[in-house]
Design an enzyme around this catalytic site. Structure first.
Site, mmCIF file in Angstrom:
data_model
loop_
_atom_site.group_PDB
_atom_site.id
_atom_site.type_symbol
_atom_site.label_atom_id
_atom_site.label_comp_id
_atom_site.label_asym_id
_atom_site.label_seq_id
_atom_site.Cartn_x
_atom_site.Cartn_y
_atom_site.Cartn_z
ATOM 1 N N THR A 15 12.457 33.363 54.334
ATOM 2 C CA THR A 15 13.556 32.821 53.560
ATOM 3 C C THR A 15 14.254 31.655 54.622
ATOM 4 O O THR A 15 14.018 31.743 55.968
ATOM 5 C CB THR A 15 14.704 34.171 53.675
ATOM 6 N N GLU A 25 4.956 30.045 59.902
ATOM 7 C CA GLU A 25 4.344 31.335 60.701
ATOM 8 C C GLU A 25 2.831 31.137 60.952
ATOM 9 O O GLU A 25 2.024 30.862 59.925
ATOM 10 C CB GLU A 25 4.552 32.458 59.825
ATOM 11 N N ASN A 46 2.076 38.465 58.057
ATOM 12 C CA ASN A 46 2.700 38.764 56.664
ATOM 13 C C ASN A 46 1.897 40.005 56.055
ATOM 14 O O ASN A 46 2.416 40.586 55.081
ATOM 15 C CB ASN A 46 2.648 37.635 55.451
#
Lengths: 229, 210
Positions: free
Chosen positions: A1, A89, A224
């Site tokens: 987000t 990431e 993730n």
């Protein structure tokens, strides 16, 4: 987000705050991709309070100052958006995808976005593989309004360095013709850099669009694979 | 071939900066995140509230989290005027949480607005959340956190660490807080103004906000 804030002590009217924010977001946060996923919570908000001078009138879209302020807000938003990409990431590379000389802006942007979201382009960047075929592939399936912006016989694709080394540009495809005698050693040097530019010259017009993306690494999967648990 | 790991914190986080006049920030660990990290933050305007303006753009995802719909409602209701604060939590996105999530986000705005001096009809704050999707916001922790922030006179500050800690309080998988502050001069009067940008985000990033 993505969550983001722009805070300023300028006295902005509500309308000027909204329009300058919209201008800025279309040229910054709406032009980045880490993994191609859109959150349910993405928000960019701006707060202003006029504290630099409480006697100063609100700056509106008609004010003489509006354009310069809008550009400065955009500049901060762009720098901030680039930091988000740099923190993608697991990412190890920051990549600017620039599409130039397009017949129209919308298609240039769509092509830049398509390249930026391609998992195979992003893994090639991680592996430092000068895989121009994947870049062309991502251009080819971009969901364009029509095909006027894209002519397979006119397109050129290059890697461009962001340091001062020469040659600055390594042409991968020229006017639709792949450069099969690619200088692989130079390509490896360029792809080893942390910052890199992928330049796509459509040669069909004058419009330019830019996206910022990063590579896709093993670490992304690690982060993730168990985010919720 | 692989690139070497980078120390991004050292490279991209400033060690000093100048911030906009008339704003203060606060941040605490409310216990929403598992590791006692900062997870609740507030930015508030302490200048004349009549001069306060807010604007925002939001995700165009069809499934919009409760804080998105609530903040949009606040802006529609106020037309961006008189909104003097924003509260944010990390650790829980309050997304896909149905009517209960909506009520939780509205209650958060109400609580902050009351602390800012609002009567019940005024919404003075925007609300944002980030973190895990599909889990209810732990309202007990959030309410305690809000009380703690507003009842502690030392919670708010305008110094570098206050702003940096706010930037940290919104992080999730980020490896560094993202904060930029720039000063500019108005071409007409030469007055200096400041724009500070703060962001979080590392994954699920391809925004298309409107």
């Amino acid at each position: 987000t993505l969550l983001s804030y722009l805070i300023t002590d300028l006295p902005l009217s509500s309308s000027a705050a909204t329009s300058s924010l919209k201008y800025a977001v279309d040229r910054s946060f709406n032009c980045i991709s880490v993994d191609g996923d859109m959150s349910t919570n993405d928000t960019l908000c701006m707060l202003s309070n006029g504290a630099i001078d409480n006697q100063m009138e609100d700056i509106t879209e008609d004010s003489e100052l509006y354009d310069e302020i809008k550009l400065n807000i955009t500049s901060v938003a762009q720098d901030l958006a680039k930091l988000v990409v740099r923190d993608g990431e697991g990412s190890t590379k920051f990549v600017t995808v620039k599409v130039i000389n397009s017949e129209n802006y919308a298609d240039a942007r769509t092509i830049a976005e398509s390249i930026s979201n391609s998992m195979l382009v992003k893994t090639a960047l991680y592996g430092q593989d000068a895989n121009w075929g994947r870049i062309l592939c991502a251009i080819g399936y971009a969901k364009l309004n029509d095909m006027r912006a894209l002519d397979a016989d006119k397109i050129s694709v290059s890697f461009v360095t962001t340091d001062n080394s020469e040659p600055k540009e390594l042409k991968l495809v020229i006017n639709g013709v792949p450069q099969l005698n690619l200088d692989e050693e130079r390509a490896s040097q360029m792809l080893a850099l942390e910052d890199l530019e992928v330049l796509v010259d459509l040669n069909t017009g004058t419009e330019t669009a830019q996206f910022w993306t990063c590579d896709l690494t093993h670490e992304y999967v690690t982060i993730n694979g168990d985010y919720r648990t | 071939q692989k690139a070497k790991p980078l120390d991004k914190y050292a490279r991209f986080v400033p060690t000093h900066a100048t911030f906009p006049l008339g704003f203060e920030t606060a941040s605490i660990s409310a216990g929403i995140k598992k590791n006692n990290a900062l997870d609740l933050g507030v930015i508030r305007n302490v200048n004349d509230p009549k001069r306060a303006r807010a604007a925002a753009v939001f995700t165009t995802n069809k499934f919009q989290a409760a804080p998105v719909t609530v903040s949009r409602n606040v802006l529609q209701h106020t037309k961006g005027e008189g909104v003097i604060a924003t509260i944010v939590n990390s650790g829980c996105a309050n997304s896909v949480t149905g009517d209960q999530g909506q009520e939780d986000a509205e209650k958060t705005v109400d609580l902050v607005s009351k602390h800012l001096g609002s009567d019940s009809s005024e919404n003075l704050s925007l609300v944002m959340s980030t973190g895990v999707i599909g889990q209810r916001l732990p309202m007990d922790k959030l309410e305690n956190g809000i009380e703690k922030i507003f009842n502690d006179k030392k919670a708010f500050g305008s110094d570098f660490n206050s702003w940096l800690n706010f930037a940290k309080s919104i992080c999730t998988t980020d490896t560094f807080p993202k904060i930029i502050s720039k000063q500019f001069k108005l071409s007409t009067t030469g007055q200096t103004y400041t724009i500070t940008g703060i962001a979080k985000g590392a994954g699920m990033i391809c925004p298309n906000m409107a």
